[in-house]
Write an enzyme that holds these catalytic residues in place. Structure first.
Site, short mmCIF file in Angstrom:
data_model
loop_
_atom_site.label_atom_id
_atom_site.label_comp_id
_atom_site.label_asym_id
_atom_site.label_seq_id
_atom_site.Cartn_x
_atom_site.Cartn_y
_atom_site.Cartn_z
CB SER A 211 -0.95 -0.03 1.20
OG SER A 211 -1.87 1.02 1.17
CG ASP A 337 -6.97 -1.52 -3.97
OD1 ASP A 337 -7.60 -0.91 -3.09
OD2 ASP A 337 -5.74 -1.69 -3.91
CG HIS A 366 -5.99 -1.40 -0.12
ND1 HIS A 366 -5.23 -0.88 -1.15
CD2 HIS A 366 -5.43 -0.95 1.02
CE1 HIS A 366 -4.25 -0.16 -0.65
NE2 HIS A 366 -4.34 -0.18 0.68
#
Length: 412
Positions: A211, A337, A366
């Site tokens: 991320s 996502d 995600h």
């Protein structure tokens, strides 16, 4: 006119004792399950899309079969938001015996490295050349996040040394300056890489960013070219375009599920370190932020000297920097996502780049990528790390000549 006999018969035929209602409900449930399973098997499991230049593509197909195999998301939670949420709720937290180290930064700040050692590795008995996996967590994460613990465990099982770079303040240590961290500033990552290379100069170093950590890895590679000290990079659920990310997070459902809780956690970090931060900005105003964009406007862009939030987002977005990357990097993203919209993925740039490969699954959310009926332990991310790290550390002979490829030869 009343028809007592007819009424009695109808009542009797519909009574629970006759099983009519229960049979109907059972039939409807069976039909619903059949439709659900039919939809799952017809639409959900898919092979990921692999976008890369020809040599990198061939390298990955040969040494990382996970990049061309069908991904089977968990049957009962394959939707992107569910994958994202259940990863947090369900994944176990394996015990990792970290050894913490405090690093001082040139600007007077500090942060923690957490080392996980494999002292008796049968694969790499020489500790001076034992490969190192450097992990970078998400925006408010640390070495204690379940997904990091599982990736560290995977690295240790494969015989590597692992080290987690915790962003300033994310392991509870106080900020010594007004700056915490931002996606465009890679100075702390540069400090980490140089520190590791000084200590283990002969050990190959792979950076794995998740991320926010993935954004840092991509920006670092773009800024350092071939002189970054990494043999390769791997990103998972990196957000390619900051403008698109905040727009997606501000949709009603995403705001409720992700944006507001994440912002609240970041505001607590700012409030906890009020003393150094209030020297340069209004802390009370900053911590009233209710979205990531508001906090970036009031704190991040100010603390790091940007003209405004838009200038920060432009600098933070790796989408426009693919051409500047000259180190092999595999980028895992899911098309569903909620943080990183699929239309922001740099498909054409990756297709022309000899160094950047996109691995795009249809599902995964995600930092989700849950698979199997009981996804408490391993997931798709572990398999990607296992195969990619092995390919980089054991079969890197196919990598040095990537740069001689002609951009026109890329394919997907």
């Amino acid at each position: 006119m009343e028809y007592p006999y007819t009424t009695k018969m109808l009542s009797s035929s519909l009574s629970p004792q006759n099983g009519t209602w229960s049979d109907t409900i059972s039939l409807l449930l069976a039909l619903g399950v059949a439709l659900y399973l039919g939809y799952y098997w017809a639409c959900v499991p898919q092979r990921p899309r692999l976008v890369a230049g020809p040599q990198f593509l061939a390298f990955l197909e040969q040494h990382c079969p996970v990049t061309v195999e069908t991904f089977y998301p968990t049957l009962w939670c394959f939707e992107g938001r569910l994958q994202t949420i259940f990863r947090v709720l369900l994944q176990s937290q394996p015990v990792v015996p970290y050894r913490s180290e405090v690093l001082q930064t040139p600007d007077g700040g500090q942060f923690l490295l957490d080392w996980a050692e494999q002292p008796n590795s049968t694969h790499y008995p020489d500790p001076t050349t034992q490969p190192i996996v450097l992990l970078l967590p998400g925006i408010s994460g640390s070495s204690q996040e379940p997904y990091i613990l599982h990736l560290v465990n995977q690295a240790l099982k494969d015989g590597y040394r692992a080290v987690v770079f915790n962003n300033r303040g994310c392991r509870g240590e106080e900020l010594l300056t007004h700056r915490a961290y931002c996606a465009s500033n890679t100075e702390d990552l540069e400090t980490v890489v140089k520190h590791i290379k000084r200590r283990y100069s002969q050990a190959p170093l792979l950076a794995v960013g998740i991320s926010f950590g993935g954004i840092l890895v991509l920006n670092y590679l773009a800024q350092t070219g071939k002189a970054g000290g990494l043999v390769a990079g791997l990103t998972m659920s990196a957000c390619w375009d900051s403008f698109e990310t905040v727009d997606s997070l501000e949709t009603p459902l995403n705001s409720l599920l992700f944006n507001q809780p994440l912002t609240a956690g970041l505001c607590r970090l700012v409030a906890r370190n009020r003393k150094p931060i209030e020297k340069v900005l209004d802390v009370d105003f900053a911590i009233k932020a209710r979205t990531i964009r508001q906090l970036d406007e009031r704190y991040t862009s100010v603390a790091f000297g940007y003209k405004d939030c838009a200038a920060y987002y432009q600098a933070a977005s790796p989408r426009t920097k693919v051409d500047a990357i000259h180190t092999p990097v595999l980028c895992l993203n899911a098309a569903d996502d909620p943080f990183s919209p699929v239309h922001a993925f740099p498909l054409q740039a990756a297709q022309k780049s000899p160094y950047v490969a996109l691995l795009i699954t249809a599902r995964g959310g995600h930092i989700g990528f849950l698979e199997g009926l009981m996804p408490w332990q391993h997931c798709y991310m572990n398999r990607v790390l296992h195969q990619y790290a092995r390919a980089i550390f054991q079969h890197s002979v196919g990598l040095p000549d990537l740069g001689v490829l002609t951009p026109e030869d890329g394919k997907s």
